[in-house]
Design a protein around this motif. Structure first.
Motif, short mmCIF file in Angstrom:
data_model
loop_
_atom_site.label_atom_id
_atom_site.label_comp_id
_atom_site.label_asym_id
_atom_site.label_seq_id
_atom_site.Cartn_x
_atom_site.Cartn_y
_atom_site.Cartn_z
N GLY A 79 38.65 15.22 9.62
CA GLY A 79 38.34 14.92 8.17
C GLY A 79 38.99 14.00 7.54
O GLY A 79 38.88 12.76 6.88
N GLU A 80 40.45 14.23 7.47
CA GLU A 80 41.31 13.39 6.56
C GLU A 80 41.61 12.04 7.74
O GLU A 80 41.69 10.86 7.26
CB GLU A 80 42.69 13.85 6.73
CG GLU A 80 42.81 15.16 5.90
CD GLU A 80 44.24 15.93 6.01
OE1 GLU A 80 45.20 15.26 6.00
OE2 GLU A 80 44.18 17.01 5.85
N ILE A 81 41.63 12.04 9.20
CA ILE A 81 41.83 11.10 9.94
C ILE A 81 40.56 10.15 9.54
O ILE A 81 40.81 8.68 9.49
CB ILE A 81 42.12 11.60 11.34
CG1 ILE A 81 43.39 12.16 11.61
CG2 ILE A 81 41.67 10.28 12.07
CD1 ILE A 81 43.25 12.81 12.92
N LEU A 82 39.34 10.68 9.62
CA LEU A 82 38.16 9.80 9.34
C LEU A 82 38.03 9.14 8.07
O LEU A 82 37.95 7.98 8.00
CB LEU A 82 36.85 10.61 9.63
CG LEU A 82 36.55 11.17 11.07
CD1 LEU A 82 35.25 12.19 10.90
CD2 LEU A 82 36.50 10.07 11.80
N ARG A 83 38.47 9.69 7.07
CA ARG A 83 38.74 9.18 5.70
C ARG A 83 39.59 7.97 5.72
O ARG A 83 39.25 6.96 5.09
CB ARG A 83 38.93 10.34 4.69
CG ARG A 83 37.69 11.13 4.11
CD ARG A 83 37.83 11.82 3.05
NE ARG A 83 38.85 13.04 3.05
CZ ARG A 83 38.69 14.16 3.88
NH1 ARG A 83 37.68 14.37 4.47
NH2 ARG A 83 39.55 15.13 4.11
N ALA A 84 40.73 8.31 6.27
CA ALA A 84 41.68 7.47 6.25
C ALA A 84 41.46 6.04 7.00
O ALA A 84 41.79 4.79 6.79
CB ALA A 84 43.11 8.03 6.90
N HIS A 85 40.57 6.10 7.91
CA HIS A 85 39.97 4.91 8.67
C HIS A 85 38.51 4.57 8.17
O HIS A 85 38.04 3.70 8.75
CB HIS A 85 39.84 5.34 10.15
CG HIS A 85 41.34 5.53 10.86
ND1 HIS A 85 41.93 4.35 11.35
CD2 HIS A 85 41.91 6.48 11.10
CE1 HIS A 85 43.03 4.94 11.76
NE2 HIS A 85 43.21 6.16 11.63
N GLY A 86 38.10 4.90 7.11
CA GLY A 86 36.99 4.42 6.48
C GLY A 86 35.81 4.81 6.74
O GLY A 86 34.64 4.18 6.78
N LEU A 87 35.87 5.97 7.55
CA LEU A 87 34.62 6.52 8.66
C LEU A 87 34.04 7.82 7.78
O LEU A 87 34.96 8.64 7.21
CB LEU A 87 35.00 6.74 9.88
CG LEU A 87 35.49 5.70 10.66
CD1 LEU A 87 35.96 6.06 12.10
CD2 LEU A 87 34.36 4.65 10.86
N ASP A 88 32.89 7.85 7.64
CA ASP A 88 32.15 9.25 7.15
C ASP A 88 31.61 10.00 8.14
O ASP A 88 31.25 11.16 8.07
CB ASP A 88 31.16 8.73 6.26
CG ASP A 88 29.85 7.84 6.61
OD1 ASP A 88 29.97 7.84 8.15
OD2 ASP A 88 29.18 7.43 6.16
N HIS A 89 31.60 9.91 9.20
CA HIS A 89 31.27 10.57 10.47
C HIS A 89 32.05 10.18 11.82
O HIS A 89 32.72 9.11 11.90
CB HIS A 89 29.71 10.71 10.74
CG HIS A 89 29.35 9.40 11.54
ND1 HIS A 89 29.12 8.38 10.49
CD2 HIS A 89 29.15 8.96 12.68
CE1 HIS A 89 28.58 7.14 11.17
NE2 HIS A 89 28.66 7.48 12.51
N TYR A 90 32.14 11.07 12.57
CA TYR A 90 32.80 10.83 13.87
C TYR A 90 32.21 9.86 14.91
O TYR A 90 31.00 10.02 15.35
CB TYR A 90 33.20 12.16 14.73
CG TYR A 90 34.38 11.78 15.87
CD1 TYR A 90 35.70 11.78 15.67
CD2 TYR A 90 33.99 11.46 17.16
CE1 TYR A 90 36.41 11.71 16.69
CE2 TYR A 90 34.88 11.21 18.14
CZ TYR A 90 36.11 11.43 17.76
OH TYR A 90 37.05 11.11 18.97
N ASP A 91 32.69 8.67 15.12
CA ASP A 91 32.16 7.64 16.12
C ASP A 91 33.44 7.11 16.83
O ASP A 91 34.12 6.60 16.26
CB ASP A 91 31.49 6.63 15.47
CG ASP A 91 30.80 5.65 16.34
OD1 ASP A 91 31.67 5.16 17.28
OD2 ASP A 91 29.64 4.94 15.98
N SER A 92 33.31 7.67 18.29
CA SER A 92 34.51 7.12 18.90
C SER A 92 34.96 5.86 19.03
O SER A 92 36.10 5.04 19.00
CB SER A 92 34.46 7.74 20.39
OG SER A 92 33.44 7.13 21.10
N LEU A 93 33.80 4.84 19.23
CA LEU A 93 34.08 3.45 19.04
C LEU A 93 34.68 2.78 17.73
O LEU A 93 35.73 2.30 17.62
CB LEU A 93 32.74 2.68 19.47
CG LEU A 93 32.93 1.04 19.25
CD1 LEU A 93 33.78 0.43 20.48
CD2 LEU A 93 31.47 0.37 19.59
#
Length: 183
Positions: A79-93
């Motif tokens: 969750g922290e990693i996704l937020r740090a990258h500006g993502l709200d859900h996991y998407d490998s691409l």
């Protein structure tokens, strides 16, 4: 289907060594190695393909290469990693692209191939060929055209969208005429 050039950022001025494709609907990746690339020009996972004289990398190896560059969905702090990258859900691409596909393991990175980029790259190749045919260096072309050498370099690499005025100056300095067509 999205496409990306795979570029070795540790080697300045090199061409992309492969094209990576992503089928987002299936969540799979593929890779086709450039004809000029040898085993030392590609990520280590792709080297066996080149050594065997093949250009299409097995999907399993491409997916492994991608997985090494991103955090897995099972990671405790995802969750922290996704937020740090500006993502709200996991998407490998999207996670891969949030860092241009870069990794601390090697110098390779990705650049998306868009229709506009493809045209810029083709134009850059045409200018580079015309310059080479006249045996002019970029510095000589810059002096003759009034276009900065750095700009010429970016145009030839497909990393610029030059104005018509710039293209006219380059064409004139190369002894060519500029032709723009709508087809």
């Amino acid at each position: 289907m999205r496409q990306f050039e795979l570029i070795d950022g540790e080697r300045k001025g090199t061409k992309p060594c492969a094209v990576i494709t992503c089928d987002q609907a299936r969540g799979t990746f593929g890779a086709k190695i450039a004809e000029w690339a040898g085993p030392n020009d590609v990520p280590v996972q792709f080297s066996p393909t080149v050594e065997h004289g093949k250009r299409k990398v097995p999907a399993r190896w491409v997916n492994e290469w991608v997985e090494e560059r991103i955090a897995p969905p099972s990671r405790q702090n995802i969750g922290e990693i996704l937020r740090a990258h500006g993502l709200d859900h996991y998407d490998s691409l999207e996670l891969l692209l949030s860092n241009e596909g870069r990794s601390t393991q090697d110098g390779f990175y990705l650049r998306e191939i868009t229709p506009g980029y493809q045209k810029s790259a083709q134009l850059g190749e045409q200018i580079s060929r015309a310059r080479s045919a006249t045996r002019m260096t970029q510095e000589e072309l810059a002096a003759k055209s009034g276009v900065r050498q750095e700009t010429i370099s970016r145009i030839e690499r497909g990393n610029a969208s030059p104005s018509l005025r710039t293209l006219e100056a380059l064409a004139s300095a190369l002894g060519k005429r500029l032709e723009v067509r709508l087809v």
